[in-house]
Design a protein around this motif. Structure first.
Motif, PDB file in Angstrom:
ATOM      1  N   LEU A 386       0.767  -1.194   0.045  1.00  0.00           N
ATOM      2  CA  LEU A 386      -0.006  -0.119  -0.075  1.00  0.00           C
ATOM      3  C   LEU A 386       0.849   1.207   0.007  1.00  0.00           C
ATOM      4  CD1 LEU A 386      -2.821   1.028  -0.039  1.00  0.00           C
ATOM      5  CD2 LEU A 386      -2.758   1.169   2.437  1.00  0.00           C
ATOM      6  N   PHE A 387       2.028   1.308   0.543  1.00  0.00           N
ATOM      7  CA  PHE A 387       2.810   2.216   0.692  1.00  0.00           C
ATOM      8  C   PHE A 387       3.432   2.681  -0.591  1.00  0.00           C
ATOM      9  CE2 PHE A 387       3.711   1.388   5.328  1.00  0.00           C
ATOM     10  CZ  PHE A 387       2.940   2.113   5.969  1.00  0.00           C
ATOM     11  N   GLN A 388       3.736   1.514  -1.283  1.00  0.00           N
ATOM     12  CA  GLN A 388       4.236   1.824  -2.631  1.00  0.00           C
ATOM     13  C   GLN A 388       3.292   2.074  -3.835  1.00  0.00           C
ATOM     14  OE1 GLN A 388       6.738  -1.393  -3.208  1.00  0.00           O
ATOM     15  NE2 GLN A 388       8.285  -0.864  -1.842  1.00  0.00           N
ATOM     16  N   PHE A 389       1.978   2.020  -3.438  1.00  0.00           N
ATOM     17  CA  PHE A 389       0.754   1.651  -4.384  1.00  0.00           C
ATOM     18  C   PHE A 389       0.650   3.080  -5.253  1.00  0.00           C
ATOM     19  CE2 PHE A 389      -3.783   2.052  -5.295  1.00  0.00           C
ATOM     20  CZ  PHE A 389      -4.015   1.048  -6.157  1.00  0.00           C
ATOM     21  N   HIS A 390       0.676   4.616  -4.556  1.00  0.00           N
ATOM     22  CA  HIS A 390       0.101   5.606  -4.917  1.00  0.00           C
ATOM     23  C   HIS A 390       1.577   6.631  -5.584  1.00  0.00           C
ATOM     24  CE1 HIS A 390      -3.067   4.753  -2.044  1.00  0.00           C
ATOM     25  NE2 HIS A 390      -3.897   5.231  -3.165  1.00  0.00           N
TER      26      HIS A 390
END
Length: 655
Positions: A386-390
C-alpha cells in the motif's frame, strides 16, 4: 524506396475459409470487401480526373476555361471527401473482426489489408530470361505461371495461419525474384499498384521493394485481425491474442527499420510507429485480462496488483493517443480509432481506481492490520504494498493510520471510487461523440456495465451522516507483470524453393552478373587429353587451358560449363562433369560455355590466379596421383575460393 535487408484494404478476404464453415460473419466480410474495392476504384478515377483538371488549369490562359475547370475541381474534391468518409466508416468497422464468443470483451482495433492491382510479369520476365541468361524463354512458361498464380492467391489470404504462410511464401519468393531479375540500377518497367490501407489512395512504384514492403505490411495487418478474433474469455485465447499482436508489432517495426521513403502514408515512419505502439497497447490490455482471470480477488495485495495492471494499460493507451495527435498522423488516423484509444485510456484508468477501492474496503482486517513491532500479527507485506501503491501520498491521515482505521480506509476507498466514476463518465462522453463507436453495441454494453458497477459501489460506500467532502485520490503507480515483446518476423518458418532455380545456382546466375555471348565449343580428345583444367561445381568452371591442347581453340579461363551435349549442366557437380568428359567418344563432345564480362571477368581472373599460386602449398597432400617422375598432379584437392560468381569448390581436375 529502399530494399529490405532480409531475403525472404480493409477487409480483403476470400469468400470462404477452408478452416471453418462459411458463416454470416464471412458474408459480412465479403460484402465489405466488395464495397471497399468499389470505393478504391472510384477514388482512383476521381484522382485521375483531378490531376488532369489541375494540369489544364495551369496550362490554359483562357479565363473562361479556368472558371469552368475550377468549378469542376470543386466537384471532384467534394466527391473525394465523400468517398474518404465512406471508406473511413468501412475501415472503422471493427465488429466484423471480433470474436463470435458470447463473452463480453472490449473490442480490439484490427488493421485492414492493403489491396493491389493485378500485375502481368510474363513479358518482362521472358525478356530477361532471353536477353540476360541466353535461355529459350518459352521453356520457363511453367515457372512464370506458377509465380503469377502465387501473387494472385496472395491478394486474398485467409484469416488464419494458412493465410500468413501464403503471404510469407510470396515474400520469400520476392527475394529470389529480386536476385534473378532486378539488377541494382535497372528496373523491369513493371509498375506495382497498391492502395493505402486507410485512405484508399493508390500508390505506384517500379521498385520491387515497394511490393515487398506492402506484403510485409499485410503480414502485420493479418496478425492484428487474428488477434482481434480470439476468444479472450479463457487464458488460451488471451495467449493467442498476445502472440498475434506482438507479431504484428514486430512486422510493423521491421518495416519501419528496413524500408524507407514509402509512397503511401500507411507505410510512413510516423504511421508505423503509431501502429507499433497501438499493438503493444493491445498486448497490455490482453495481459490485464489474463491477470483478472488468473488472480484471486480475495487477497489485498493481488487486488492492488490488478489496479496497477489497469493503470499500466491506461498509460500505454495514453501514449498511443499522443502519437495519434502528432502533426503527420493526426489527419490520417480515422477519428474512430483515436476515439477508441481515448475511451480505453479513460476506461482502464477508471478500472484502476475501482480495484483500488475494492482492495481498501472489501478485504478483511487480517490483511491490513499492521504494527511496526508486529505485536498484533499484522501483515507487513500488505503495508509495504500500500505504501508503494500511490504516486504521491494521499491527503489526510498517514497511511499507517489508514491501515488501522476502517473508517479512514472507507474514505480513501470512496475517493478512489469517485475518480472511477468520473473516468467512466469521461469514457462514455468520448464514446458518445463518435458515430461509429455508438454503433458498437458490445462497447456500449461494457462501458455501461462498468459505470453502473462503480456507481453502485459508490452508493454503497456513501452514508447519510458523511458530511466531509470526499478527498481527491492520488494517481496509482502503473506496473505490469508481463512486459510486451516485439516479435520480429521469422522468414525461415516458411521455407521456399526458388521457382526459377532452373536458371542455375543463384550465386552465379543472378541479375547483377554480366555475361558475354553464349558460345558452343566442340572438343575432341587428343593423345594428351582434352587439355583443360576444371574447378568447382554447380556450375563447373574452366580454371585453365593447356597451351597447344585440344581445348585451346575454343575455351578460355573463367568459362562456365552450362550444358554438355544438349543437357543442362548448370547444377552439375564436379564429379558428374568429370565422368562425362572421361567417357567422351572419338566423335568428341559439345560444350555450351558462358563467360562473365567486364569487372566480373577481371575479378574472376584474379581469383583464379591466386588459386593457381596456392597450388604449390601442401594444403592436402593426400589423394594426389603422380605420373612418372615429373610429379604433376592430374587430380588435386585444393581449398575453397570465394568468387564473385559462386565458389570454386574442393575439386580441381585436369584433362
Amino acid at each position: 524506396f529502399q530494399n529490405a535487408l532480409s531475403p525472404c484494404n480493409l477487409l480483403y478476404f476470400p469468400h470462404s475459409d477452408n478452416s471453418c464453415p462459411t458463416s454470416g460473419r464471412d458474408t459480412q466480410r465479403s460484402k465489405l470487401q466488395h464495397r471497399r474495392a468499389r470505393i478504391n476504384q472510384q477514388i482512383n478515377k476521381e484522382m485521375r480526373m483531378r490531376a488532369g483538371a489541375e494540369n489544364l488549369f495551369r496550362a490554359t490562359t483562357n479565363n473562361k476555361v479556368k472558371e469552368t475547370v475550377a468549378l469542376e475541381l470543386s466537384f471532384v474534391n467534394s466527391n473525394l471527401q465523400l468517398l474518404k468518409e465512406e471508406l473511413e466508416e468501412l475501415n472503422s468497422n471493427m465488429e466484423v473482426y471480433q470474436t463470435e464468443s458470447e463473452a463480453i470483451n472490449v473490442p480490439m482495433i484490427p488493421l485492414g489489408l492493403k489491396e493491389t492491382k493485378e500485375v502481368d510479369l510474363t513479358v518482362p520476365l521472358k525478356d530477361v530470361i532471353c536477353e540476360h541468361y541466353g535461355e529459350d524463354s518459352s521453356l520457363f512458361d511453367k515457372e512464370i505461371k506458377e509465380f503469377m498464380e502465387l501473387r494472385q492467391a496472395m491478394r486474398t489470404p485467409s484469416r488464419n495461419e494458412a493465410g500468413l504462410e501464403l503471404l510469407m511464401e510470396y515474400y520469400n519468393q520476392l527475394y529470389y525474384l529480386d536476385q534473378r531479375f532486378f539488377p541494382p540500377h535497372r528496373t523491369l518497367g513493371v509498375h506495382f499498384h497498391w492502395y493505402d490501407s486507410l485512405t484508399g489512395v493508390p500508390s505506384c512504384q517500379r521498385a520491387l521493394a515497394f511490393e515487398k514492403g506492402s506484403v510485409l505490411f499485410n503480414v502485420g495487418a493479418l496478425y492484428t485481425q487474428i488477434g482481434a478474433r480470439q476468444d479472450r474469455s479463457a487464458t488460451a485465447g488471451i495467449d493467442r491474442a498476445i502472440d498475434a499482436f506482438q507479431r504484428a508489432a514486430g512486422a510493423f517495426n521491421y518495416l519501419k527499420e528496413n524500408f524507407s521513403n514509402a509512397p503511401s502514408l500507411d507505410m510512413s515512419g510516423p504511421s508505423l510507429c503509431m501502429l507499433v505502439r497501438l499493438m503493444i497497447a493491445q498486448v497490455q490490455e490482453c495481459v490485464f485480462e489474463r491477470v483478472t482471470l488468473t488472480t484471486p480477488d480475495t487477497h489485498f495485495i493481488t487486488q492492488l496488483q490488478v489496479a496497477k495492471e489497469a493503470a499500466r494499460v491506461s498509460d500505454v493507451y495514453s501514449l498511443v493517443l499522443q502519437t495519434m495527435s502528432q502533426t503527420l498522423v493526426k489527419d490520417y488516423v480515422p477519428f474512430s480509432w483515436a476515439s477508441m484509444v481515448q475511451v480505453k485510456a479513460e476506461h482502464f484508468r477508471a478500472l484502476s481506481h475501482y480495484n483500488a477501492a475494492v482492495a481498501l474496503c472489501d478485504h478483511t482486517r487480517k490483511y491490513l492490520c499492521v504494527s511496526v513491532k508486529d505485536d498484533e500479527g499484522g501483515d507487513e507485506e500488505s503495508a509495504k504494498a500500500l505504501f508503494q501503491f500511490h504516486v504521491s501520498s494521499p491527503a489526510g491521515p498517514p497511511l499507517s493510520q489508514v491501515l488501522r482505521d476502517p473508517e479512514d480506509r472507507r474514505k480513501l476507498g470512496k475517493a478512489h471510487l469517485r475518480c472511477a466514476v468520473i473516468r467512466h463518465e469521461e469514457a462514455m462522453r468520448v464514446h458518445g461523440l463518435c458515430k461509429i463507436l455508438r454503433k458498437m453495441d458490445i462497447l456500449q454494453e461494457v462501458l455501461s456495465f462498468m459505470y453502473k458497477r462503480s456507481l453502485d459501489k459508490y452508493s454503497e460506500m456513501d452514508r447519510e451522516d458523511d458530511f466531509d467532502e470526499t478527498a481527491e485520490a492520488p494517481e496509482i503507480h502503473s506496473q505490469t507483470q508481463h512486459k510486451p515483446d516485439i516479435t520480429p518476423p521469422n522468414f525461415s518458418t516458411v521455407p521456399v524453393t526458388d521457382i526459377f532455380q532452373r536458371l542455375g545456382p543463384l550465386s552465379v546466375f543472378c541479375a547483377r552478373a554480366r555475361w558475354g555471348p553464349v558460345r558452343v565449343v566442340s572438343l575432341q580428345r587428343g593423345d594428351g587429353g582434352l587439355g583443360l583444367t576444371l574447378r568447382g561445381d554447380s556450375p563447373v568452371l574452366v580454371a585453365g587451358v593447356v597451351p597447344g591442347g585440344c581445348a585451346q581453340a575454343g575455351l578460355r579461363e573463367g568459362d562456365y560449363i552450362v550444358a554438355v551435349d544438349g543437357e543442362d549442366f548448370k547444377w552439375a557437380k564436379h564429379g558428374e562433369v568429370v565422368h562425362i568428359l572421361k567417357s567422351c567418344s572419338d566423335r568428341g563432345i559439345q560444350l555450351v560455355m558462358l563467360s562473365p564480362s567486364g569487372d566480373e571477368a577481371n575479378a574472376l581472373q584474379r581469383t583464379i590466379g591466386r588459386a593457381k599460386g596456392q597450388r604449390t602449398a601442401p594444403l592436402l597432400n593426400w589423394n594426389r596421383k603422380k605420373t612418372g617422375g615429373g610429379g604433376r598432379a592430374t587430380k588435386r584437392l585444393g581449398s575453397t575460393f570465394s568468387l564473385p560468381f559462386g565458389n570454386l569448390r574442393d575439386c580441381e581436375s585436369m584433362y
